[in-house]
Design a protein around this motif. Structure first.
Motif, mmCIF file in Angstrom:
data_model
loop_
_atom_site.group_PDB
_atom_site.id
_atom_site.type_symbol
_atom_site.label_atom_id
_atom_site.label_comp_id
_atom_site.label_asym_id
_atom_site.label_seq_id
_atom_site.Cartn_x
_atom_site.Cartn_y
_atom_site.Cartn_z
ATOM 1 N N ARG A 1 44.950 34.750 21.766
ATOM 2 C CA ARG A 1 45.357 33.755 20.584
ATOM 3 C C ARG A 1 46.701 34.418 19.860
ATOM 4 N NH1 ARG A 1 39.648 32.263 18.017
ATOM 5 N NH2 ARG A 1 38.439 31.994 19.818
ATOM 6 N N GLU A 2 46.923 35.636 19.790
ATOM 7 C CA GLU A 2 47.739 36.201 18.969
ATOM 8 C C GLU A 2 49.158 35.727 19.209
ATOM 9 O OE1 GLU A 2 49.315 40.212 16.829
ATOM 10 O OE2 GLU A 2 48.038 40.451 18.719
ATOM 11 N N PRO A 3 49.889 34.874 18.350
ATOM 12 C CA PRO A 3 51.407 34.353 18.518
ATOM 13 C C PRO A 3 52.065 35.407 18.892
ATOM 14 C CG PRO A 3 50.314 33.377 16.631
ATOM 15 C CD PRO A 3 49.517 34.717 16.978
ATOM 16 N N GLY A 4 53.242 35.355 19.720
ATOM 17 C CA GLY A 4 54.652 36.250 19.887
ATOM 18 C C GLY A 4 54.245 37.163 21.169
ATOM 19 N N ALA A 5 53.085 37.313 21.811
ATOM 20 C CA ALA A 5 52.868 38.435 22.827
ATOM 21 C C ALA A 5 53.424 37.776 23.942
ATOM 22 C CB ALA A 5 51.550 38.427 23.028
ATOM 23 N N VAL A 6 54.096 38.688 24.649
ATOM 24 C CA VAL A 6 54.857 38.337 26.110
ATOM 25 C C VAL A 6 54.491 39.268 27.014
ATOM 26 C CG1 VAL A 6 56.700 37.141 24.610
ATOM 27 C CG2 VAL A 6 56.977 39.682 25.305
ATOM 28 N N VAL A 7 54.737 38.881 28.151
ATOM 29 C CA VAL A 7 54.456 39.706 29.454
ATOM 30 C C VAL A 7 56.074 40.131 29.855
ATOM 31 C CG1 VAL A 7 53.874 39.796 31.825
ATOM 32 C CG2 VAL A 7 52.681 38.179 30.282
ATOM 33 N N PRO B 1 56.738 37.646 35.870
ATOM 34 C CA PRO B 1 55.532 37.313 36.652
ATOM 35 C C PRO B 1 55.332 35.842 36.077
ATOM 36 C CG PRO B 1 54.963 38.639 34.614
ATOM 37 C CD PRO B 1 56.500 38.640 34.650
ATOM 38 N N THR B 2 54.643 35.149 37.007
ATOM 39 C CA THR B 2 54.161 33.655 36.737
ATOM 40 C C THR B 2 53.261 33.549 35.530
ATOM 41 O OG1 THR B 2 52.471 33.847 38.292
ATOM 42 C CG2 THR B 2 54.960 33.122 39.004
ATOM 43 N N ALA B 3 52.295 34.570 35.145
ATOM 44 C CA ALA B 3 51.148 34.365 34.175
ATOM 45 C C ALA B 3 51.828 34.699 32.822
ATOM 46 C CB ALA B 3 50.060 35.452 34.492
ATOM 47 N N ASN B 4 51.346 34.013 31.900
ATOM 48 C CA ASN B 4 51.973 34.365 30.511
ATOM 49 C C ASN B 4 50.743 35.429 29.989
ATOM 50 O OD1 ASN B 4 49.614 32.974 29.462
ATOM 51 N ND2 ASN B 4 50.904 31.106 29.616
ATOM 52 N N ALA B 5 51.207 35.796 28.602
ATOM 53 C CA ALA B 5 50.385 36.788 27.940
ATOM 54 C C ALA B 5 48.829 36.406 27.842
ATOM 55 C CB ALA B 5 51.047 37.405 26.617
ATOM 56 N N SER B 6 48.814 35.244 27.519
ATOM 57 C CA SER B 6 47.486 34.668 27.268
ATOM 58 C C SER B 6 46.468 34.658 28.547
ATOM 59 C CB SER B 6 47.394 33.094 26.793
ATOM 60 O OG SER B 6 46.241 32.503 26.559
ATOM 61 N N GLU B 7 47.131 34.381 29.584
ATOM 62 C CA GLU B 7 46.513 34.433 30.964
ATOM 63 C C GLU B 7 46.233 35.639 31.327
ATOM 64 O OE1 GLU B 7 48.491 30.153 32.918
ATOM 65 O OE2 GLU B 7 49.662 32.222 33.198
ATOM 66 N N ILE B 8 47.117 36.702 31.201
ATOM 67 C CA ILE B 8 46.776 38.031 31.531
ATOM 68 C C ILE B 8 45.436 38.607 30.533
ATOM 69 C CG2 ILE B 8 47.707 40.268 31.269
ATOM 70 C CD1 ILE B 8 48.987 38.712 33.680
ATOM 71 N N PHE B 9 45.376 38.156 29.386
ATOM 72 C CA PHE B 9 44.206 38.645 28.433
ATOM 73 C C PHE B 9 43.051 37.911 28.908
ATOM 74 C CE2 PHE B 9 47.424 39.702 24.944
ATOM 75 C CZ PHE B 9 46.799 41.200 24.917
ATOM 76 N N HIS B 10 43.218 36.837 29.227
ATOM 77 C CA HIS B 10 41.915 36.174 29.842
ATOM 78 C C HIS B 10 41.480 36.758 31.296
ATOM 79 C CE1 HIS B 10 41.380 33.016 26.898
ATOM 80 N NE2 HIS B 10 42.540 32.710 27.116
ATOM 81 N N LEU B 11 42.505 37.126 31.948
ATOM 82 C CA LEU B 11 42.038 38.012 33.165
ATOM 83 C C LEU B 11 41.475 39.366 33.046
ATOM 84 C CD1 LEU B 11 45.286 37.082 35.655
ATOM 85 C CD2 LEU B 11 42.791 36.238 35.791
#
Length: 321
Positions: free
Chosen positions: A244-250, A76-86
């Motif tokens: 903010r957690e480093p290392g999370a991926v989609v 997907p185009t969104a990264n983990a941080s963007e998904i968490f904000h959504l």
């Protein structure tokens, strides 16, 4: 998986273990009134293999394709941080539930698991839990095979076991399941979680100072909060903190949770020998549940997935919303 990933799943694992005895008893009762020829087929169909043997055996190949696939489409185009904000935005839109300390947080979920972490058929149960909102009473629960609407176990008290000694029951009540005191600002929430870490029940001799002093401990504690009820604004702060957690991926491709809902999975860091994913609805980004997998000989396979179906506040164990 490491100890930080075992603790939040204690109730699901205990339910799965308890169901073994429940189903065995029902099988014995049913076989007593069946002809001998049918009895053999009945017992084979209700095989109770392994510590987490359940009543319903699903076709492993179909489940792997339809329910538990790890993703085979472009990322997907969104990264983990963007998904968490959504997910945080979606959390703010949810209605808020309030609870007194003497009430209970009711949750219903589907749990799919294999007999062994990396082999055997997948099996599914439906869980209903009544957890003390204020942490003043033990959790109670019941469960049934998903394919047997009349197969509910008796409602029983559940005590959290010691991760270091599965045969040992802890004497204290469980932590509150209603997290109404959580800060609604991510920075304040981070400070709160550092001061109030989840109890991991570490084995004797473990370096508690190193474990609880690690920067990742606050994120581990944050993820355990998802197993209870977090009010909308605090839940939004929790997802913004996890962003903010480093290392999370989609995870690439479409993911289908244990209830058949399409979602997007975020793989969390810090797991040894496997992976732990949080699943969100692909369109609304509402939190759906979790998925755990193991890695053997370089190959990954899903071990267990839990899909939350509903959550509510009730007055007593056994009461349905």
């Amino acid at each position: 998986m490491n100890d930080t990933e075992r603790s939040p799943r204690g109730f699901e694992e205990q339910l799965l273990t308890d169901l073994t005895a429940h189903v065995a008893h029902r099988a014995e009762m049913a076989s007593a009134v069946r002809p001998a020829g049918r009895r053999a087929r009945f017992l084979r169909g209700w095989r109770l293999a392994g510590a987490f043997g359940l009543a319903v055996t699903l076709t492993a190949s179909a489940l792997a394709v339809q329910t538990m696939r790890l993703g085979d489409q472009p990322p997907p185009t969104a990264n983990a941080s963007e998904i968490f904000h959504l997910a945080a935005d979606a959390a703010r839109q949810q209605p808020e539930l309030t609870a007194r300390p003497d009430q209970y947080v009711f949750t219903e979920s589907l749990v799919t698991i294999r007999d062994l972490p990396d082999s055997g058929p997948y099996q599914t149960i439906r869980n209903q839990l009544w957890e003390s909102a204020g942490g003043v009473a033990y959790t109670q629960g019941r469960y049934r095979p998903e394919a047997d609407p009349n197969g509910w176990s008796e409602l029983r008290v559940l005590k959290m076991g010691d991760a270091a000694d599965p045969t040992k029951e802890l004497d204290a009540f469980q932590p509150p399941a209603y997290h109404g005191d959580l800060p609604t600002d991510p920075d304040e929430l981070l400070r709160y979680l550092r001061e109030h870490p989840v109890d991991l029940h570490l084995p004797e001799g473990a370096d508690e100072e190193a474990v609880y002093g690690d920067e990742s401990m606050a994120y581990t504690t944050a993820r355990t909060m998802l197993h209870g009820y977090v009010p909308p604004r605090a839940l939004a702060a929790l997802f913004e903190l996890l962003a903010r957690e480093p290392g999370a991926v989609v995870i690439s491709g479409d993911v289908v949770d244990a209830a058949g809902r399409h979602g997007v999975a975020i793989r969390m860091p810090g797991v040894i020998g496997g992976n732990a994913d949080l699943i969100f609805d692909r369109d609304s980004h509402v939190y759906l549940g979790t998925r755990d997998s193991v890695i053997r000989n370089g190959k990954e396979s899903v071990y267990m997935a839990a899909a939350r179906l509903r959550i509510a506040i009730v007055d007593r164990p056994g009461q349905l919303p």
